[in-house]
Design a protein around this motif. Structure first.
Motif, PDB file in Angstrom:
ATOM      1  N   LEU A 167       8.860   6.515   3.646  1.00 54.03           N
ATOM      2  CA  LEU A 167       8.893   5.106   3.262  1.00 54.03           C
ATOM      3  C   LEU A 167       7.728   4.353   3.886  1.00 54.03           C
ATOM      4  O   LEU A 167       7.122   3.481   3.245  1.00 54.03           O
ATOM      5  CB  LEU A 167      10.222   4.479   3.681  1.00 54.03           C
ATOM      6  N   ALA A 168       7.408   4.695   5.124  1.00 56.83           N
ATOM      7  CA  ALA A 168       6.261   4.066   5.771  1.00 56.83           C
ATOM      8  C   ALA A 168       4.958   4.427   5.056  1.00 56.83           C
ATOM      9  O   ALA A 168       4.065   3.586   4.888  1.00 56.83           O
ATOM     10  CB  ALA A 168       6.192   4.480   7.242  1.00 56.83           C
ATOM     11  N   LEU A 169       4.843   5.678   4.609  1.00 52.28           N
ATOM     12  CA  LEU A 169       3.660   6.090   3.850  1.00 52.28           C
ATOM     13  C   LEU A 169       3.577   5.341   2.526  1.00 52.28           C
ATOM     14  O   LEU A 169       2.483   4.980   2.067  1.00 52.28           O
ATOM     15  CB  LEU A 169       3.692   7.598   3.600  1.00 52.28           C
ATOM     16  N   ALA A 170       4.725   5.111   1.888  1.00 50.00           N
ATOM     17  CA  ALA A 170       4.748   4.371   0.626  1.00 50.00           C
ATOM     18  C   ALA A 170       4.254   2.942   0.834  1.00 50.00           C
ATOM     19  O   ALA A 170       3.454   2.419   0.042  1.00 50.00           O
ATOM     20  CB  ALA A 170       6.147   4.375   0.034  1.00 50.00           C
ATOM     21  N   ALA A 171       4.745   2.305   1.894  1.00 50.86           N
ATOM     22  CA  ALA A 171       4.318   0.940   2.192  1.00 50.86           C
ATOM     23  C   ALA A 171       2.828   0.899   2.523  1.00 50.86           C
ATOM     24  O   ALA A 171       2.093   0.017   2.060  1.00 50.86           O
ATOM     25  CB  ALA A 171       5.141   0.379   3.344  1.00 50.86           C
ATOM     26  N   GLU A 172       2.382   1.876   3.289  1.00 52.48           N
ATOM     27  CA  GLU A 172       0.978   1.926   3.700  1.00 52.48           C
ATOM     28  C   GLU A 172       0.049   2.127   2.499  1.00 52.48           C
ATOM     29  O   GLU A 172      -0.962   1.437   2.355  1.00 52.48           O
ATOM     30  CB  GLU A 172       0.801   3.065   4.699  1.00 52.48           C
ATOM     31  N   ALA A 173       0.397   3.076   1.633  1.00 55.77           N
ATOM     32  CA  ALA A 173      -0.471   3.379   0.485  1.00 55.77           C
ATOM     33  C   ALA A 173      -0.504   2.230  -0.512  1.00 55.77           C
ATOM     34  O   ALA A 173      -1.566   1.889  -1.049  1.00 55.77           O
ATOM     35  CB  ALA A 173      -0.003   4.664  -0.186  1.00 55.77           C
ATOM     36  N   SER A 174       0.658   1.647  -0.805  1.00 58.08           N
ATOM     37  CA  SER A 174       0.686   0.533  -1.761  1.00 58.08           C
ATOM     38  C   SER A 174      -0.041  -0.680  -1.203  1.00 58.08           C
ATOM     39  O   SER A 174      -0.769  -1.368  -1.920  1.00 58.08           O
ATOM     40  CB  SER A 174       2.126   0.190  -2.143  1.00 58.08           C
ATOM     41  N   ASN A 175       0.133  -0.935   0.088  1.00 57.03           N
ATOM     42  CA  ASN A 175      -0.556  -2.073   0.703  1.00 57.03           C
ATOM     43  C   ASN A 175      -2.066  -1.854   0.716  1.00 57.03           C
ATOM     44  O   ASN A 175      -2.837  -2.801   0.532  1.00 57.03           O
ATOM     45  CB  ASN A 175      -0.046  -2.299   2.121  1.00 57.03           C
ATOM     46  N   ALA A 176      -2.477  -0.611   0.928  1.00 56.13           N
ATOM     47  CA  ALA A 176      -3.910  -0.313   0.906  1.00 56.13           C
ATOM     48  C   ALA A 176      -4.503  -0.615  -0.462  1.00 56.13           C
ATOM     49  O   ALA A 176      -5.605  -1.170  -0.578  1.00 56.13           O
ATOM     50  CB  ALA A 176      -4.142   1.146   1.283  1.00 56.13           C
ATOM     51  N   LEU A 177      -3.774  -0.257  -1.516  1.00 55.40           N
ATOM     52  CA  LEU A 177      -4.250  -0.544  -2.869  1.00 55.40           C
ATOM     53  C   LEU A 177      -4.287  -2.047  -3.123  1.00 55.40           C
ATOM     54  O   LEU A 177      -5.272  -2.581  -3.657  1.00 55.40           O
ATOM     55  CB  LEU A 177      -3.358   0.141  -3.900  1.00 55.40           C
TER      56      LEU A 177
END
Length: 587
Positions: free
Chosen positions: A223-233
């Motif tokens: 879930l943290a990776l999902a938040a990180e990747a989407s926020n990066a985009l």
């Protein structure tokens, strides 16, 4: 029989890695025996090789896959929702041809001297390997991880499944590599760094929520990776929401574009008249093809225009069509035909037509202009990745982690609502007043302090991403497969008689039990409730004199102990003793 299996075993097991089809096995020979020494020499060679991988991506099925879920009822319900899937002898999605092509590329691309080309195209190849394995894990759960090309004598051909953690961590590694090495270009029909960023967010959200709701370890990591990747985009600022036409039409206009642009769309399948065409317009409008109908519980889920809940109204279950369409989230009537529905490019409202929809709620999202309604006449592009999904992923991942803030909502959900002209979602109010209608729809939802917000994000996700191929995966990752068993019904009728669907004072629909005498001349659709039966929304009684159109009276079937994964084919289980069938599929 055993002797026969041993005799053919060597080449069939090899084919297991390439495909379940003999043709795929035979077609592969020249690829590595003859062409390889001469092919991997230039950047163009790498481009040509990776172009072959794009066939892995979906096409028109992206806009029809929801018909295999609770989101859209077709004329012929899919085996997946009927509970009628069976163990296949071969195939069933257990094919490895594409993986072999990718691994073969990765074993040879380094021969090219162009360093930038090596980085870009190896990144694209690893994007597709991640995409391949994401699909496999969604479908089957644990699967064998193959990171290299195997020959017929390699013992790994016979190995057992690897752990889900090993496979998904390998998928994340591939996506990280892709993000690092693919250029940050805006290319509508090609894989770019932005596509890889969104795929990482999509995969990580699926994996994180699947682990959370199915009781597996490391949910928060993903879930943290999902938040990180989407926020990066989001933080790149490369994309924004498409707003042409304003709140009343921007959402519909996005999917009506013949040629997508890169305002919001990150990746689309390109169709061109006379070159590459499809028949989506026909399936959306034919009484004998799709006849797709939206379900009443989806209609109920759309908020009122002022942000209040439609299902808080006392009579929401027995409200007539015209009344229920008033003052709603504008995306509702950009998704299904409302009282004032007009076909793209036309100046008059379209007559009410309930013969082309199983539920009475006609599908119009992505419906093209009338000239594209014939078979093989469609040429509008199909969106596969778009920016709105990144906003939804970030909000959901943060909510599931228990970290969601009002600022997060303002960055994501409230931008989607603003495009539709809807009020902001307030975090405190949402968590203090969870929607009981959605709670009943999703009984397994996190019961913690963020329950209300999670439910509202799910509402937003269902409305925003409707019929883009996400719904079944969402139900699976949330452990809400039993949602399929809830009645899938349509428009409510209080009995026989004439009904005004457009609000112009003239009847459009006539409900009868066999005789159409007395139907007003203005009527454009007839409903015989002896044939298209009704279900009482209060008692659940079927073949009722008053109720909702009941296009699926047998109801969906879902086995909680089995149906979250598909079965492996029997041929592959026979050939590899280390492979075991998914639970309960061997009963």
């Amino acid at each position: 029989m055993n002797l026969n299996i041993k005799t053919i075993g060597l080449w069939v097991v090899t084919a297991l890695f390439f495909s379940s089809c003999n043709e795929d096995f035979l077609d592969r020979a020249s690829e590595d025996r003859v062409e390889a020494p001469y092919f991997f020499n230039t950047a163009k060679d790498l481009e040509v090789a990776t172009n072959d991988f794009y066939a892995m991506l979906p096409g028109t099925e992206s806009y029809t896959d929801d018909a295999k879920s609770d989101n859209l009822m077709p004329l012929n319900p899919d085996p997946r929702i009927r509970g009628a899937r069976v163990v296949p002898v071969t195939g069933g999605g257990w094919s490895w041809t594409n993986l072999r092509k990718i691994n073969y590329f990765l074993a040879n691309y380094h021969k090219v001297q162009d360093e930038a080309a090596r980085a870009k195209y190896s990144g694209i190849a690893r994007f597709f390997r991640a995409y391949f394995y994401y699909d496999k894990v969604k479908t089957f759960g644990d699967v064998p991880w193959y990171g290299k090309v195997l020959d017929a004598k390699d013992p790994e051909l016979y190995k057992a499944r690897d752990s889900r953690t090993l496979v998904m961590d390998s998928v994340m590694a591939d996506l990280d590599y892709a993000i690092t090495n693919i250029p940050a270009e805006k290319q509508l029909n090609l894989i770019t760094r932005y596509t890889a960023m969104l795929l990482k967010a999509r995969v990580a959200l699926f994996e994180g929520t699947f682990r959370k709701y199915h009781g597996l370890a490391d949910a928060d990591k993903y879930l943290a990776l999902a938040a990180e990747a989407s926020n990066a985009l989001i933080s790149t600022g490369a994309y924004t929401l498409y707003t042409e036409g304003g709140a009343e039409s921007a959402y519909r206009n996005l999917f009506s574009l013949i040629n997508q642009n890169n305002t919001e769309t990150i990746l689309a399948v390109d169709y061109e008249l006379g070159i590459k065409i499809h028949s989506l317009g026909y399936s959306f409008t034919s009484a004998t093809a799709g006849s797709y109908g939206l379900p009443k519980d989806l209609i109920n889920s759309y908020l009122m225009r002022d942000g209040s809940r439609f299902t808080d109204k006392v009579n929401y279950n027995t409200m007539g069509f015209y009344e229920e369409m008033q003052n709603r989230d504008p995306r509702l009537t950009q998704t299904t035909a409302g009282p004032d529905f007009r076909v793209n490019g036309e100046t008059r409202n379209e007559p009410v037509n309930l013969t082309i929809t199983t539920t009475g709620y006609r599908l119009v999202k992505a419906l093209p202009e009338r000239s594209q309604w014939a078979t093989s006449a469609g040429y509008f592009d199909i969106i596969l990745f778009r920016y709105a999904e990144a906003l939804l992923i970030f909000a959901e991942a943060r909510a599931e982690l228990g970290l969601l803030t009002q600022a997060d909502l303002n960055l994501t959900i409230n931008k989607l609502r603003a495009r539709a002209g809807m009020p902001n979602l307030d975090l405190i109010q949402a968590n203090a007043n969870a929607d009981p209608y959605l709670e009943a729809m999703y009984p397994n939802v996190d019961k913690g302090a963020f329950k209300g917000a999670i439910l509202e994000i799910r509402r937003e996700r269902r409305a925003e991403l409707f019929n883009e191929g996400f719904r079944w995966d969402d139900l699976m990752r949330w452990k809400e497969g039993l949602k399929i068993t809830q009645p899938i019904v349509g428009v409510y009728f209080p009995g026989v008689g004439a009904y005004d669907f457009t609000g112009d004072g003239a009847a459009d629909v006539f409900v009868h039990t066999g005789s159409t005498s007395g139907a007003p001349s203005s009527v454009t659709s007839m409903i015989n409730i002896n044939q298209r039966t009704l279900r009482n929304p209060i008692t659940g009684a079927q073949n009722a004199p008053a109720g909702n159109i009941d296009p699926f009276p047998q109801d969906g079937k879902f086995r909680e102990d089995r149906d979250y994964f598909a079965p492996l084919p029997t041929e592959d289980l026979l050939l590899n003793d280390n492979l075991k069938q998914n639970p309960k599929w061997d009963e």
